[in-house]
Design a protein around this motif. Structure first.
Motif, PDB file in Angstrom:
ATOM      1  N   SER A  13      -4.111  -1.450   4.694  1.00 44.41           N
ATOM      2  CA  SER A  13      -5.416  -1.948   3.677  1.00 44.41           C
ATOM      3  C   SER A  13      -6.022  -0.662   3.575  1.00 44.41           C
ATOM      4  CB  SER A  13      -6.612  -3.443   3.567  1.00 44.41           C
ATOM      5  OG  SER A  13      -5.626  -4.397   3.734  1.00 44.41           O
ATOM      6  N   ILE A  14      -6.900  -0.164   2.138  1.00 43.69           N
ATOM      7  CA  ILE A  14      -7.669   0.882   2.464  1.00 43.69           C
ATOM      8  C   ILE A  14      -8.505   0.546   1.340  1.00 43.69           C
ATOM      9  CG2 ILE A  14      -8.229   3.418   2.071  1.00 43.69           C
ATOM     10  CD1 ILE A  14      -4.576   4.033   2.943  1.00 43.69           C
ATOM     11  N   SER A  15      -9.884   0.204   2.164  1.00 44.61           N
ATOM     12  CA  SER A  15     -10.741   0.282   1.194  1.00 44.61           C
ATOM     13  C   SER A  15     -11.813   1.204   1.088  1.00 44.61           C
ATOM     14  CB  SER A  15     -11.525  -1.078   1.571  1.00 44.61           C
ATOM     15  OG  SER A  15     -12.930  -1.395   0.212  1.00 44.61           O
ATOM     16  N   VAL A  16     -12.012   1.912   0.193  1.00 48.25           N
ATOM     17  CA  VAL A  16     -13.946   2.862  -0.611  1.00 48.25           C
ATOM     18  C   VAL A  16     -14.610   2.258  -1.128  1.00 48.25           C
ATOM     19  CG1 VAL A  16     -14.194   4.836  -1.412  1.00 48.25           C
ATOM     20  CG2 VAL A  16     -11.502   4.389  -0.012  1.00 48.25           C
ATOM     21  N   VAL A  17     -15.891   2.441  -0.427  1.00 45.97           N
ATOM     22  CA  VAL A  17     -16.594   1.616  -0.844  1.00 45.97           C
ATOM     23  C   VAL A  17     -18.250   2.739  -1.556  1.00 45.97           C
ATOM     24  CG1 VAL A  17     -16.608  -0.376  -0.586  1.00 45.97           C
ATOM     25  CG2 VAL A  17     -18.009   0.769   0.557  1.00 45.97           C
TER      26      VAL A  17
END
Lengths: 390, 687
Positions: A13-17
Motif C-alpha cells: 500500500s502506498i499512501s501520500v498525504v
C-alpha cells in the motif's frame, strides 16, 4: 463440487498525504498502489529509510497538482502485514507530458532560513583592518517555511562589509527559498502521456535542515548527544519518543559550534562506536522514530544457495519477503564454503554478511549489500588518533 | 440438464442503454467467440535456481481478460447497419472514457448468460478494439434490403466476470453468536444470520470456562417491591421495565464482568420513560450511578452519553456499552449472585420498552462470521465492508480500524477452530483448556484479579526498581494458530510510569524438541505505558515459528518478556494476535484532520465494489453529508474467500494525539455489514 480457495493477498500500500510541515494540511490522501508502474526503495544501516522512487501516469489536472503542490508530501508504504516498509517525503518530482520533460526539487536543496558567517571589514586600509568573526542576523521566509518546513542554510562569507554580506544573504534567500527547477527540456519527437516520477527520501534527510549548536556542554555520552540533536529539530519531524535509542555510554564532546549540520554531528558521533569499538547503527524508521544500537552478533537472516525459492529466511526457516529485509542485521550463507571452520568473530567469516543496505524493486527484486566491519576506526576515534599509516 | 427456463443474454450496457449483441434478426449478432479466462500477469513470478531441481512459483496475480468476438451487423438499409455500428462504438467509447476521464461515473459492462445457463454475469469493460468495418461500396454492406457487415471483429478487454453489475453488490448474511455450555449460563446467545446492521463484535474475547452470557434479567416494580421471575429465556416480547419512577430492570452475569448489553427493542413499544444506569459497588455495598465523562461513561447507541437521565426508546437492535468500575464485584440480588447493573426509571411514562426476538446478550467475541455457502464463484469475492461505531460520545470515537480475514478451518482440529486473537492472562479458567494455558514468572509480575480488564484478570507488573517478568502462553491446539500475525500487547492503569521493554519469543516444546528453544525472537520494543488500554505494537510473528512443521508440532508457546529499569506499575491485559496473512487492512484517520473520527452517524466503508475506477477505498462516511478518506494499509482489495467458512476480525482503536499512542478499549463494540460481488473465471452456471 464447491472447493474452497486459499487466496492470500500480498499487496503493498502506498499512501501520500500533505507535507507534515504544511501550515494548513488538508485531509487529502492519495492511494497510489493501483497506479504505479514501478516502485523501489533503499534502506541503509546509516539512516534507515534512505530513498524510494515510484512512477505513475496521471491526468493533466493531477499532473498540475503534483507539480505545484507535491514536494514535501508525506509518503508511507506498507507491506501486506500492515507494517511500514518505507516512510519519507517527496524530495523531487520529475514529470513528462507530451514532449516536455521537467523536474522540480530537491526539496532538501532549498534554504528559507539564512545567516552568513563572515569577518567584517572595519577599515579597507591599506592595510585592511578586520573585525572578529561574526554572523549576520537570521532572515526567514515564513511563507516558504509554512509550505516546506524550515531549511536553514548557514553560509560562509569570508571578509566582507556588513551591508554587503547582508545583501548577499538576502539574495541567497531570494534565490533559494523555493525549490528549483532541475531541468526543462522539450523533445518534439519524443511524446509521453502525463507521467510522474516521485523521488522520495526518508526523514533522515531532515537532519540536514538545521544546525546543532551547544556551547555549554563538556563531554557527554554518545546516545545522550544524539537525543539532544534530534530534540533540537525545529520542524518537529523526529518523534519525541526516543526509546529506540539504545544507551551508548562512550563519551564524546558535547560542545558544538560553527553551525554544523545535525546530520554531520550525528555521523561524527556514530564514528566513535561503542565501548567495545563496535560500529553503531543509526536509523530513522516507522513513525520517524530514531533507532540507535551497536551492531551485535545475532544472526537474523539466512540465505541458502540450495533453496529452490531463493528466498531469504529467518533462522527458523520462515520466509522473509524482500520488502521486509532490514539493514543492520547479520545474514548467514549456511551452504556456502561447506565444511570450513567457522570463526567466532562473524566479520572474519565470509559466510556472514552484515547488511549495510537493501535495495528493493517491486515486485520481488532485492539486492542485499554487505558492510565492511572493523574496530580500528572506532578505536582511533575514541583515542583521538588521526590515523595509522604504513 | 441445461436450464431451459432462461434466455441467453449478451448485452453491452451502461445500466441504462442496452445494446443486444445476440439480436436474432436485425442488429448485432454474435457469430463466433472462444471465451477467454484471465491469465496471470507475466505468467506469474518464478524463481528458477540453477542449483536446484525444478522451479518455484512465488507470486501470481491475474490480469484482465481480452475476448475476441466476431459479429454480423445487419440492417434493413445501409443506414440502419451504420447506426447499429455507431451505437456499438459509442458505447464502447463510453466504456474507455470512464477510465480516462475524471468526471465520468458510469461504467460500461458486458452482461451475459449463456444458452441454458441459470445465472447472469457481468464484466467491466476497460478497453476495446474494432479496427475494421467492411467495404461500404460493395455487397453485402451496400445492399437494400438487408445490408450486412459479415465479419465484424471486436476485441474487448475486461475484468473478471462478476455476479453483479459493476459498482453494485449483494448484501450478504453475517452472524455473530456464541454457544456456552457451562452449568450456569448455558445456551446460545448473539445475532443469527442477517444482512442488517446488527451484527456486533467487540475488542476482546473470553474463551474461558467461566464465560457466560448475562443470565439474570429481573424486572423490579417499585410499588409493592415486586420482583419478576427471571426474564432470561422468557417468551418474547416481554416488558423490560415498568413505567413508574423507581421501577428497575436488573442484568446479572453470574461468572464474569461484562462490557455491553445488546437489546432488541420494539417494534410496538414507544417508550416515553426516562432512565439512568447504575452499577453495584460490591466493596461499598451500594448502588452507584455511572459517573460522567470518560473513561467510565455509559453509552446507549442512540448517540447518547448516558451520564444523566435519558430516554430508553431506541427501537431495534442496539447496544449499551460501558467500562466497568473497579469496585464492581459479585453480589446478591433477588437471591442470585452475579455482577449486576440496573436500569432505573427516573421519569415516569405510559409506554415502556419491550424486548423482542432474542434474549439480551453481551458481545464477547471479536469477529463476524461468514458461512461457507455465502460466497460462491471461482475467485475471491470483492467486498464492501461497512463498520459502524454507533457511539457518539467523544470518549468512544474510533480513529483506526484494523480488519483481518481468516479462514475458519486452518488447523488439524476438525471439530472446532480454537484460534482467538486475545490471549488473556489468568488461570486455566480464563482462557479455556482448548485454547491455551498461561503462566507468569519473574519477580515483577503476578496474576491479579481486575474487574476492568476483559476477562476480570490481568498480569500485574509491579517493580520498585529494575526488574523483569515473563508471561508464557502455551497453545493447546497449535495448528489452529498457524499463520502470520501483527502482535500487540494491551496494558492498563500505568499508574507509576516509566519505560519498559517488551519482547516476544515463540518456541516449540514437542517431545523431540528442547523445551524453551525459541524459533522466533522479536525485536525489543521500549515504551513508556501511558494510557488505559494502550496497545503496544510488537511487530509481526509467524506461528508456530518453524517453516514446514506447522501441522506436525504438538506444542507451541508464545512468551512475552518485560523488563524495566525504574519504578513501574501497570497491568498487562492480554496479548493480541491480529491475523494478517489472508486479507487485512489498517485504516486510520488522516492525522492532518483531527476532527474526523468514527462515531455516531459516521461509519467506515472499506470498499472494492462501489468505485471500480478508484477501488479499493477507505472512506469515512456520514449518513447525510460527510465523506472523508482514511489512510489505509491494505494487503490487497477487500475480499471474502470462496466456499469456506471464515471470520472477519475487527479491532477498533482510539488515537491519543498528545503522545501519538493508540488505545483499544474493550467496550467499543462495532457492527459490520458486508456487500459482496462473486467473481468467476468464465461462466457462472448455478453459483
Amino acid at each position: 463440487m464447491s472447493l474452497a480457495t486459499t487466496f492470500q493477498s500480498l499487496g503493498l500500500s502506498i499512501s501520500v498525504v500533505d507535507p507534515l510541515c504544511l501550515s494548513n494540511r488538508s485531509s487529502r490522501s492519495f492511494d497510489l498502489v493501483n497506479r504505479i508502474n514501478g516502485y523501489s526503495h533503499e534502506l541503509n544501516l546509516l539512516g534507515g529509510f534512505i530513498s524510494a522512487s515510484m512512477d505513475f501516469f496521471v491526468t493533466r489536472a493531477e499532473l498540475d497538482d503534483w507539480f505545484t503542490n507535491g514536494l514535501g508530501r508525506d509518503v508511507t508504504v506498507w507491506g501486506p502485514n500492515m507494517t511500514v516498509i518505507f516512510e519519507g517525503y517527496v524530495d523531487q518530482i520529475d514529470i513528462q507530458v507530451g514532449d516536455i520533460t521537467m523536474g522540480i526539487g530537491p526539496l532538501s536543496g532549498i534554504g528559507n532560513r539564512v545567516l552568513c558567517v563572515y569577518t567584517p571589514i572595519i577599515d579597507p586600509g591599506p592595510p585592511p583592518i578586520m573585525g572578529a568573526k561574526t554572523e549576520t542576523p537570521i532572515v526567514d521566509d515564513t511563507i516558504s517555511q509554512g509550505l516546506y518546513g524550515i531549511w536553514e542554510r548557514d553560509l560562509s562569507g569570508g571578509n566582507a562589509y556588513e551591508a554587503e554580506i547582508e545583501a548577499a544573504r538576502d539574495t541567497f534567500l531570494l534565490d533559494n527559498k523555493y525549490p528549483a527547477l532541475t531541468e526543462q527540456r522539450v523533445t518534439p519527437l519524443n511524446n509521453v502521456e502525463a507521467k510522474i516520477t516521485l523521488n522520495c527520501k526518508g526523514y533522515f534527510e531532515w537532519l540536514n535542515a538545521y544546525p546543532y549548536t551547544d556551547l555549554a556542554s563538556g563531554t557527554v555520552q554518545a546516545s545522550t548527544l544524539i537525543k539532544s540533536v534530534l530534540s533540537a529539530d525545529p520542524n518537529g519531524i523526529f518523534s519525541s519518543n526516543q526509546s529506540g535509542i539504545q544507551d551508548v555510554l562512550t563519551l564524546t564532546s558535547g560542545y558544538h559550534a560553527d553551525y554544523k549540520k545535525a546530520m554531520d554531528v550525528i555521523k561524527a558521533t556514530l564514528n566513535i562506536g561503542d565501548a567495545s569499538f563496535n560500529r553503531l547503527s543509526f536509523q530513522v524508521l516507522d513513525g520517524r522514530l530514531a533507532n540507535l544500537r551497536s551492531l551485535d552478533n545475532t544472526v537474523y537472516y539466512v540465505n541458502r544457495l540450495t533453496n529452490a525459492g531463493q528466498i531469504i529466511e529467518t533462522l527458523s526457516g520462515l520466509r522473509v519477503f524482500p520488502w521486509d529485509i532490514r539493514p543492520g542485521y547479520w545474514l548467514e550463507l549456511p551452504d556456502f564454503l561447506i565444511g570450513q571452520v567457522t570463526s567466532a568473530v562473524k566479520r572474519e567469516d565470509p559466510r556472514m554478511i552484515m547488511i549495510e543496505s537493501v535495495r528493493y524493486s517491486a515486485p520481488y527484486d532485492v539486492e542485499v549489500n554487505g558492510a565492511k566491519l572493523s574496530t580500528l576506526p572506532q578505536f582511533l576515534e575514541q583515542y583521538g588518533l588521526g590515523g595509522l599509516s604504513g | 440438464m441445461p436450464n431451459v427456463d432462461t434466455n441467453p443474454i449478451l448485452e453491452l450496457t451502461d445500466g441504462t442503454t442496452k445494446i443486444d449483441l445476440i439480436s436474432p434478426n436485425t442488429g448485432i449478432t454474435l457469430r463466433d467467440w472462444v471465451q477467454q479466462s484471465p491469465l496471470p500477469k507475466g505468467d506469474g513470478i518464478w524463481v528458477d535456481s540453477p542449483l536446484t531441481e525444478g522451479r518455484r512459483l512465488i507470486s501470481r496475480i491475474y490480469g484482465n481478460v481480452v475476448d475476441a468476438m466476431t459479429f454480423t451487423i445487419n440492417g434493413v438499409t445501409p443506414d440502419d447497419t451504420i447506426l447499429a455500428l455507431q451505437s456499438l462504438r459509442q458505447m464502447l467509447e463510453k466504456a474507455t472514457n470512464y477510465w480516462i476521464s475524471g468526471w465520468s461515473d458510469t461504467p460500461v459492462y458486458l452482461k451475459k448468460r449463456g444458452s441454458g445457463e441459470t445465472n447472469i454475469t457481468y464484466a467491466l469493460i476497460i478497453d476495446w478494439r474494432a479496427p475494421e468495418d467492411s467495404n461500404p461500396f460493395a455487397q453485402p454492406f451496400f445492399a437494400q434490403p438487408f445490408s450486412v457487415i459479415e465479419e465484424f471483429s471486436l476485441s474487448i478487454e475486461h475484468g473478471a466476470w462478476m455476479s453483479n453489475p459493476p459498482g453494485t453488490g449483494t448484501a450478504t448474511q453475517l452472524w455473530a453468536k456464541r454457544v456456552v455450555s457451562n452449568a450456569i449460563g448455558s445456551g446460545t446467545f448473539g445475532q443469527e444470520l442477517t444482512v442488517n446492521d446488527q451484527v456486533f463484535c467487540a475488542a476482546y474475547e473470553n474463551t474461558g470456562t467461566n464465560t457466560a452470557n448475562v443470565q439474570y434479567v429481573y424486572r423490579y416494580t417499585a410499588i409493592g417491591g415486586v420482583w419478576s421471575a427471571n426474564l432470561f429465556g422468557a417468551a418474547k416480547p416481554y416488558q423490560l421495565v415498568g413505567g413508574a419512577v423507581g421501577d428497575m430492570v436488573y442484568f446479572g452475569n453470574p461468572l464474569e464482568p461484562f462490557y455491553n448489553l445488546v437489546f432488541d427493542i420494539g417494534p410496538n413499544s414507544n417508550s416515553n420513560i426516562t432512565t439512568h444506569w447504575e452499577w453495584y459497588d460490591a466493596g461499598a455495598a451500594t448502588w452507584r450511578s455511572f459517573g460522567a465523562g470518560p473513561p467510565n461513561v455509559i453509552i446507549w447507541c442512540d448517540n447518547t452519553a448516558c451520564a444523566t437521565s435519558f430516554a430508553f426508546n431506541e427501537k431495534g437492535v442496539n447496544v449499551v456499552s460501558f467500562e466497568p468500575k473497579s469496585g464492581w464485584g459479585l453480589s446478591l440480588v433477588n437471591g442470585a449472585n452475579a455482577y449486576w447493573i440496573r436500569l432505573v426509571v427516573d421519569g415516569a411514562g405510559a409506554s415502556t420498552p419491550q424486548q423482542q426476538n432474542r434474549d439480551v446478550y453481551s458481545v464477547k467475541w471479536p469477529m463476524i462470521e461468514i458461512d461457507a455457502n455465502k460466497v460462491a464463484g471461482d475467485l475471491p469475492a470483492i467486498v464492501k465492508f461497512k463498520v459502524s461505531n454507533h457511539f457518539n460520545a467523544a470518549s468512544s470515537y474510533i480513529d483506526r480500524v484494523i480488519m483481518s480475514l481468516r479462514s475458519y478451518w486452518r488447523g488439524t482440529v476438525i471439530t472446532q477452530n480454537y484460534f482467538t486473537p486475545y490471549l488473556a492472562i489468568g488461570n486455566g479458567a480464563i482462557l479455556g483448556a482448548n485454547y491455551a494455558s498461561c503462566t507468569v514468572s519473574g519477580a515483577a509480575i503476578s496474576i491479579s484479579a481486575l474487574t476492568r480488564t476483559p476477562t476480570g484478570s490481568a498480569g500485574y507488573y509491579n517493580a520498585a526498581g529494575a526488574s523483569a517478568g515473563q508471561v508464557k502462553w502455551t497453545l493447546t491446539n497449535p495448528s489452529c494458530w498457524t499463520g502470520t500475525f501483527r502482535v500487540f500487547v494491551r496494558v492498563f492503569d500505568p499508574s507509576v510510569s516509566s519505560a519498559a521493554t517488551f519482547q516476544i519469543k515463540v518456541g516449540t516444546a514437542s517431545a523431540m524438541a528442547v523445551a524453551n528453544a525459541y524459533s522466533f525472537i522479536g525485536k525489543i520494543v521500549t515504551v513508556e505505558p501511558t494510557w488505559d488500554y494502550e496497545v503496544i505494537d510488537l511487530g509481526v510473528i509467524t506461528l508456530p515459528g518453524i517453516l514446514g512443521t506447522r501441522l506436525e508440532i504438538d506444542s507451541c508457546f508464545i512468551q512475552l518478556f518485560i523488563t524495566n529499569a525504574s519504578a513501574l506499575t501497570f497491568y498487562v491485559c492480554d496479548l493480541i494476535l491480529i491475523p494478517s496473512d489472508e486479507w487485512s487492512v489498517d485504516a486510520r484517520y488522516n492525522n492532518c484532520h483531527l476532527n474526523v473520527r468514527c462515531g455516531g452517524a459516521e461509519y467506515l466503508e472499506v470498499d472494492q465494489i462501489s468505485y471500480p475506477r478508484e477501488a479499493p477505498t477507505c472512506l469515512l462516511k456520514h449518513m447525510s453529508y460527510l465523506t472523508e478518506p482514511w489512510q489505509r494499509a491494505m494487503s490487497g482489495p477487500p475480499i471474502l474467500q470462496v466456499n469456506t467458512r471464515q471470520q472477519l476480525f475487527v479491532f477498533p482503536m482510539k488515537h491519543e494525539p498528545s503522545d501519538n499512542k493508540w488505545r483499544m478499549p474493550p467496550y467499543n463494540a462495532v457492527s459490520v455489514q458486508a456487500s459482496i460481488t462473486n467473481r468467476y473465471f468464465s461462466s457462472r452456471g448455478t453459483k
